[in-house]
Design an enzyme around this catalytic site. Structure first.
Site, short mmCIF file in Angstrom:
data_model
loop_
_atom_site.label_atom_id
_atom_site.label_comp_id
_atom_site.label_asym_id
_atom_site.label_seq_id
_atom_site.Cartn_x
_atom_site.Cartn_y
_atom_site.Cartn_z
CG ASP A 445 -1.76 1.28 1.29
OD1 ASP A 445 -2.80 1.30 0.62
OD2 ASP A 445 -1.37 2.24 1.98
CD GLU A 481 1.85 9.57 -10.55
OE1 GLU A 481 2.36 9.65 -11.68
OE2 GLU A 481 0.68 9.90 -10.31
CG ASP A 515 -4.96 -0.21 -1.89
OD1 ASP A 515 -5.64 0.19 -2.84
OD2 ASP A 515 -5.31 -0.07 -0.72
CG ASN A 623 -5.81 -0.67 2.78
OD1 ASN A 623 -6.86 -0.28 2.31
ND2 ASN A 623 -4.76 -0.92 2.01
#
Length: 640
Positions: A445, A481, A515, A623
């Site tokens: 993640d 990103e 993710d 997460n």
């Protein structure tokens, strides 16, 4: 069975139209045309142009057509697929705004007219909203239309008697933190750009989130609205969105039975097999026979006095739900730890600092010790408590008021959770995964804090029984990103070393779950995974899926293409899918067998016997770790 997918029926081309107005500045000309037509016009030094789908289109006002020049272009989707997708989104936005919808960021369209006041607070309106998303399935484009509700104040912000944390601008589609609305002046927070007084306060309405609904007491009504009225939202699509008929086939996507997959999840317990996790109480833990040690922590003697009756009923009565559940799950014995000097089973903690008495005593103990901590009030941030308690304790905080009126299923959940945190316990085995003991599942993640301009990376590795082999987190990385592949390589080597230390060999297969999308160079990732010539699969997991149906899809998997699937987990709340995209597969399993394993990972660990995880467990872990500093330790059984 139908899905909320509507095929784009126009040619997959973009038309670029050019305009020249020598009497007007191009930038000003483009701005005016954009405002009047509700679609973006671009400008250069002397020209203005518009990109639209390849359909008949006239701009407004009609006299502006005289500025159109002969020069125009046609760009095919194969030449520039990104341009085609952006153009479709822009045209859809125009059509919605033209037909009495507000635009909200994220391609959400809020109906101005289709609204109703809440029964529990008439100052708040529920607006029917459609979220739009484009999908490309087997080389065909579809628009997915998902009905939902947006909750806005009935009146503009300065007139509204009820206020929330965020303001929604009905013209820009943006939301801003609300600062104040005194003396007819509305102020909003622009983050790095500071606090601003808005020029047109009539364009701002309060936007209520689910958390604020709890604060104002209408969260239950919101749940009922989704339960009772979302069906009508689907039924209205054809009638309400007639204005999109020029680009889409307004008939639903018909899902044929060969596109539906059902994975039969079976739990193997010590004394039986079942499809229902709640049968753990009937068939006992798959592996247990452990002693359970419990220490009680209280904030004061007054607190002990106030709840002593509840404590005696639960923990002294051998016929209580607590003891019944202990024996149902196969624990051999319950030991209540006592203070060495006083022989009291009550240990104390400071409710202000969370310092505990006899800290040395606990730090020197071995074995699995459950710390049941009685709280006087809800703690918004529980990190301080976690920091002060010894790391070898498995923390189980509970509010005093909940203990006094605790329900049987809560007690059962607590005992089950204790077993989840004891390494020697195994509540069950998922039969689909039982023979996958040489497969390792990695979850990644990458989350972002745009306010602080930082990224956080969390990575986990889980085996086929749901045991966490490895877990790590990198905080405050440079905002990006894309993952730092040097870190990924380092972590991958650590994971393999940890696995080898436990098993004396390497896994035969590794399935990596990301993710979101892999924005990095896939070839470099493949080279990293090839370190020990282990077979692998790379998978993207998208939890923000727009494809749905007014029919019941729970526990079904939809096959969109050979490598693209959506599963719908069983939940008590609204039906919502999770998309699985298999990017790379060089294992011995075909894609559907990989999918079966990924879906089974949503059940490989249950936090309680009454709750399913929505995501595959390796991603559920990262997460939780990514979103909290220390609080995850209360939910994720990883003691290192």
């Amino acid at each position: 069975m139908y899905l909320n997918l509507y095929e784009i029926k126009i040619p997959y081309r973009v038309k670029r139209l050019y305009y020249f107005n020598k009497e007007n500045d191009p930038k000003e000309f483009a701005r005016n045309l954009s405002r009047v037509n509700n679609i973006r016009f671009n400008d250069s030094k002397d020209l203005v142009w518009l990109e639209i789908p390849d359909i008949d289109f006239k701009i407004t006002p009609q006299q502006a057509e005289k500025y159109k020049i002969e020069k125009n272009e046609i760009i095919g989707e194969k030449e520039d697929s990104d341009l085609f997708v952006k153009t479709i989104y822009r045209y859809i936005k125009k059509k919605f705004i033209d037909n009495n919808f507000y635009y909200k960021r994220g391609n959400n369209y809020i109906s101005i007219n289709d609204k109703f006041p809440l029964d529990s607070n008439t100052n708040v309106n529920a607006h029917l909203t459609y979220k739009i998303k484009l999908y490309k399935i087997n080389e065909r484009y579809y628009i997915s239309v998902l009905p939902k509700f947006t909750f806005l104040s009935d009146k503009p912000a300065l007139e509204s008697p009820i206020k929330s944390t965020y303001l929604f601008n009905i013209k820009s589609g943006k939301t801003f933190p609300y600062i104040s609305g005194l003396n007819g002046v509305l102020k909003i927070d622009l983050g790095e750009n500071g606090i601003k007084e808005v020029l047109f306060p009539e364009n701002y309405y309060f936007n209520f989130t689910s958390k604020e609904a709890e604060k104002f007491g209408f969260s239950k009504e919101i749940h009922n609205i989704y339960k009772e009225k979302i069906f009508s939202g689907y039924k209205k699509i054809k009638q309400s969105l007639y204005f999109l008929e020029d680009i889409i086939n307004i008939n639903n996507y018909n899902l044929t039975m060969d596109k539906k997959i059902y994975v039969n999840i079976e739990y193997e317990f010590k004394k039986g097999i079942s499809r229902n996790i709640k049968d753990v109480f009937k068939y006992s833990f798959y592996k247990n026979d452990q002693k359970i040690k419990i220490a009680f922590f209280f904030s004061s003697k007054k607190q002990i006095y106030e709840i002593q009756r509840s404590l005696k009923m639960l923990f002294q009565n051998k016929n209580s739900i607590f003891y019944q559940t202990i024996y149902e799950m196969g624990f051999s014995k319950v030991i209540f730890l006592r203070e060495p000097k006083t022989n009291s089973s009550a240990f104390m903690y400071n409710p202000e600092t969370f310092e505990i008495s006899n800290k040395d005593f606990f730090e020197n103990l071995e074995g699995n010790i459950m710390a049941i901590i009685i709280l006087d009030k809800f703690l918004g941030n529980i990190d301080s408590l976690i920091q002060k308690f010894p790391e070898n304790l498995i923390l189980q905080p509970i509010l005093k008021e909940k203990l006094e009126k605790i329900q049987p299923y809560i007690i059962k959940s607590y005992v089950y959770k204790m077993g989840n945190f004891i390494p020697e316990c195994q509540p069950y085995v998922i039969r689909n995964l039982k023979d996958k003991n040489k497969t390792l599942y990695i979850g990644i993640d990458l989350s972002h804090d745009n306010y602080l301009k930082k990224s956080n990376l969390a990575i986990s590795a889980v085996n086929n029984f749901g045991d966490i082999i490895y877990l790590n987190k990198y905080k405050n990385l440079e905002l990006n990103e894309k993952m730092n592949l040097d870190i990924v390589e380092k972590e991958y080597i650590q994971i393999l070393n940890e696995y080898y230390e436990r098993n004396k060999n390497y896994p035969e297969n590794i399935i990596v779950l990301r993710d979101g999308r892999y924005l990095e160079d896939i070839e470099i990732i493949k080279n990293i995974l090839n370190i020990e010539n282990i077979k692998y699969s790379l998978i993207e997991v998208n939890k923000s899926v727009n494809i749905n149906s007014c029919e019941d899809l729970k526990e079904w998997i939809i096959k969109l293409s050979d490598n693209n699937f959506i599963y719908y987990p069983k939940t008590y709340f609204n039906q919502k899918g999770v998309e699985i995209k298999i990017i790379e597969n060089n294992t011995d399993y075909n894609n559907e067998k990989i999918l079966e394993q990924v879906y089974s990972l949503t059940r490989v660990v249950h936090p309680t016997p009454y709750v399913n995880y929505r995501l595959p467990y390796p991603l559920q872990v990262v997460n939780k770790v990514a979103l909290t500093e220390l609080e995850w330790k209360l939910y994720i059984p990883y003691m290192k």
